[in-house]
Design an enzyme around this catalytic site. Structure first.
Site, PDB file in Angstrom:
ATOM      1  CD1 TRP A 188       0.973  -3.494  -2.846  1.00 23.96           C
ATOM      2  CD2 TRP A 188       1.372  -1.289  -2.881  1.00 23.96           C
ATOM      3  NE1 TRP A 188      -0.239  -2.843  -2.943  1.00 23.96           N
ATOM      4  CE2 TRP A 188      -0.013  -1.496  -2.967  1.00 23.96           C
ATOM      5  CE3 TRP A 188       1.863   0.018  -2.902  1.00 23.96           C
ATOM      6  CZ2 TRP A 188      -0.926  -0.440  -3.067  1.00 23.96           C
ATOM      7  CZ3 TRP A 188       0.963   1.070  -3.005  1.00 23.96           C
ATOM      8  CH2 TRP A 188      -0.425   0.836  -3.077  1.00 23.96           C
ATOM      9  CD  GLU A 229       2.651  -4.756   0.824  1.00 21.14           C
ATOM     10  OE1 GLU A 229       3.570  -3.988   0.453  1.00 21.14           O
ATOM     11  OE2 GLU A 229       1.846  -4.465   1.719  1.00 21.14           O
ATOM     12  CE  LYS A 231      -4.499  -2.346  -0.411  1.00 25.51           C
ATOM     13  NZ  LYS A 231      -4.011  -0.974  -0.325  1.00 25.51           N
ATOM     14  CG  ASP A 263      -0.020  -4.809   4.716  1.00 24.27           C
ATOM     15  OD1 ASP A 263       0.665  -3.799   4.462  1.00 24.27           O
ATOM     16  OD2 ASP A 263      -0.979  -4.795   5.517  1.00 24.27           O
ATOM     17  CG  HIS A 266      -2.509  -5.670   2.029  1.00 20.19           C
ATOM     18  ND1 HIS A 266      -1.487  -5.407   1.152  1.00 20.19           N
ATOM     19  CD2 HIS A 266      -2.799  -4.482   2.609  1.00 20.19           C
ATOM     20  CE1 HIS A 266      -1.151  -4.129   1.212  1.00 20.19           C
ATOM     21  NE2 HIS A 266      -1.939  -3.545   2.097  1.00 20.19           N
ATOM     22  CG  HIS A 290       4.420  -4.323   4.782  1.00 21.88           C
ATOM     23  ND1 HIS A 290       4.059  -3.535   3.724  1.00 21.88           N
ATOM     24  CD2 HIS A 290       5.769  -4.308   4.817  1.00 21.88           C
ATOM     25  CE1 HIS A 290       5.143  -3.065   3.134  1.00 21.88           C
ATOM     26  NE2 HIS A 290       6.194  -3.528   3.781  1.00 21.88           N
ATOM     27  CG  ASP A 298      -7.227   2.184   7.152  1.00 23.82           C
ATOM     28  OD1 ASP A 298      -6.724   2.515   6.067  1.00 23.82           O
ATOM     29  OD2 ASP A 298      -6.608   2.247   8.228  1.00 23.82           O
ATOM     30  CG  ASP A 300      -2.410   0.851   5.609  1.00 23.70           C
ATOM     31  OD1 ASP A 300      -1.498   0.024   5.638  1.00 23.70           O
ATOM     32  OD2 ASP A 300      -3.127   1.043   4.617  1.00 23.70           O
ATOM     33  CG  ASP A 330       2.403  -0.488   5.224  1.00 27.48           C
ATOM     34  OD1 ASP A 330       2.349   0.759   5.275  1.00 27.48           O
ATOM     35  OD2 ASP A 330       1.991  -1.144   4.242  1.00 27.48           O
TER      36      ASP A 330
HETATM   37  C1  RNT Z   1      -0.269  -0.509   0.326  1.00 29.04           C
HETATM   38  C2  RNT Z   1       0.836  -1.389   0.798  1.00 29.04           C
HETATM   39  C3  RNT Z   1       2.193  -0.758   0.768  1.00 29.04           C
HETATM   40  C4  RNT Z   1       2.176   0.695   1.195  1.00 29.04           C
HETATM   41  C5  RNT Z   1       3.531   1.301   1.363  1.00 29.04           C
HETATM   42  C6  RNT Z   1       3.459   2.790   1.387  1.00 29.04           C
HETATM   43  O1  RNT Z   1      -1.492  -1.084   0.489  1.00 29.04           O
HETATM   44  O2  RNT Z   1       0.559  -1.864   2.067  1.00 29.04           O
HETATM   45  O3  RNT Z   1       3.064  -1.520   1.503  1.00 29.04           O
HETATM   46  O4  RNT Z   1       1.469   0.868   2.381  1.00 29.04           O
HETATM   47  O5  RNT Z   1       4.390   0.823   0.429  1.00 29.04           O
HETATM   48 ZN    ZN Z   2       2.113  -2.933   3.108  1.00 23.52          ZN
END
Ligand code: RNT
Ligand code: ZN
Length: 423
Positions: A188, A229, A231, A263, A266, A290, A298, A300, A330
């Site tokens: 990523w 990955e 985003k 993810d 994302h 993820h 946000d 995460d 994640d």
């Molecule tokens: C970031 C990605 C990635 C990170 C990690 C730390 O937007 O989601 O996966 O969160 O690699």
């Molecule tokens: Zn991620």
């Protein structure tokens, strides 16, 4: 906190077993299946995605907010904290590392110089537990990541990151070999821009070339699985991210041996990844997830047993794809006890997986095939209150981890005895 007696757990389980059996579901079998589905637990929840290098530089458009005391500051502390978390999570899971958690014995080792030896402590630790390790090159928390990494138009910067990407794959493959289970190495990169770019195409072409170079060396797939990955946006890259979903979709579909990572945080805020799984599994036999929880901007927050997580698990189950999907976590929250974040998020994920395994899916499909959508909807709604909690409790008890809320006391004890002494 309420502490379940063994009798209560067994009684409730017996009742649940009978109820599920009436719907054609074998709860013993579901628990057996769950045992074979590892969740990859990310080390970076333990130290707010900091890593051990202290180099400064861009944090890649992600941010752990909060300053709850007791952050792990080195490998020993991080492993100690993960040990605690793992002791409260049922089953054999995996651990997900980032290159910036290299242990170099105080020596300055560049990201373009790291080797397997810098991860040997992690590997020894995992070996003792009999668990696998996944890996990630770190294209963040570094001064050379301030203006792009693999998509940088600066030759020297790009070369540095290409070398880092290569080293990371080599390390991941060595880890996979040492632990006798393939290591998923996830690429990523944060490259993007705050405001409207004038030329998107050049950077995307550069990224494609850089990836080709990073991925040029072939490794045994029994040791290494390569993933990429995407985003939609990050902090400071609101208008444009080079590695978008379409970009990586194109990339993995034009190659045989690269796997897509989705993810959950994302995508557009109202878009969920659950619906994407069957589409991708139509063409590809492998996927990395993820699992995280997006809240407004946000991506995460700590994973919960909520509709989104359930929908992800249900889709994997309904596609019969638990052997094709790597389920990784994640999230990072620095405002609460970090161990409780790990345990809450991982237990929620495993509970969602179990819930999906217990779903009487064939009855839903039967109603659907008969064209009885009223029945399908009614069944879906009724199945929500089947006694999965009793099966979950039994699974925790069988795996010698706390049942119900008592793990919260254990975390508090650990906070008092260990975390609060870290000054
Ligand atoms: C970031 C990605 C990635 C990170 C990690 C730390 O937007 O989601 O996966 O969160 O690699
Ligand atoms: Zn991620």
């Amino acid at each position: 906190m309420y502490s379940y007696s063994n009798d209560k757990i067994e009684q409730a389980y017996k009742a649940a077993n009978e109820i599920y059996a009436a719907y054609g579901v074998d709860t013993d079998k579901a628990m057996e299946e769950l045992k074979k589905i590892p969740v990859s637990i990310h080390c970076w929840q333990g130290d707010d995605v900091a890593g051990f290098e202290n180099l400064g530089g861009s944090s890649g458009g992600i941010m752990a907010t909060g300053n709850y005391p007791g952050r792990a500051r080195n490998g020993e502390e991080l492993r100690q904290d993960m040990d605690k978390a793992l002791s409260l999570i049922p089953g054999k899971n995996r651990v997900n590392l980032h290159a910036m958690y290299a242990e170099t014995n105080g020596k300055k080792v560049g990201r373009d110089e790291i080797t397997f030896e810098h991860f040997e402590k992690w590997v020894e630790w995992a070996k003792e537990k009999g668990i696998g390790i996944d890996f990630n090159p770190s294209f963040l928390n570094h001064p050379l990541a301030d203006s792009g990494t693999l998509a940088s138009t600066d030759d020297n910067i790009r070369k540095f990151w290409i070398e880092h990407g290569k080293r990371s794959r080599e390390i991941a493959a060595a880890i996979g070999k040492a632990l006798n289970t393939p290591s998923v190495n996830n690429i990523w990169i944060p490259d993007g821009s705050k405001d409207l770019p004038a030329d998107r195409l050049t950077q995307r072409r550069i990224l494609k070339e850089s990836l080709d170079e990073v991925l040029s060396q072939k490794y045994n797939s029994e040791y290494l699985i390569d993933t990429v990955e995407s985003k939609l946006f990050g902090i400071g890259s609101e208008s444009y991210v080079v590695g978008s979903h379409e970009f990586y979709m194109g990339y993995v579909f034009s190659r045989d041996d690269v796997v897509l990572c989705l993810d959950a945080g994302h995508f557009h805020p109202t878009e969920t990844i659950s619906d994407k799984l069957s589409a991708l599994l139509t063409y590809k036999d492998e996927l990395l997830l993820h699992v995280s929880r997006g809240v407004r901007w946000d991506s995460d927050h700590v994973v919960l047993f909520n509709d989104d997580t359930l929908a992800i698990a249900q889709e994997i189950k309904r596609c019969n794809a638990y052997n094709k999907v790597h389920f990784a976590l994640d999230f990072f929250d620095a405002s609460i006890n970090r161990i409780s974040a790990w345990v809450t998020g991982t237990r929620a994920s495993l509970k969602a997986i179990l819930y999906s395994l217990l779903e009487p899916t064939s009855l839903l499909v039967e109603a659907e095939q008969a064209g009885n959508f009223g029945k399908r909807l009614a069944l879906m709604e009724e199945f929500k209150t089947l006694p999965y909690g009793a099966v979950w409790n039994k699974y925790c008890a069988d795996n010698n981890v706390p049942v119900g809320t008592t793990w919260i006391d254990e975390v508090k004890k650990y906070e008092d005895n260990v975390l609060s002494l870290r000054k």
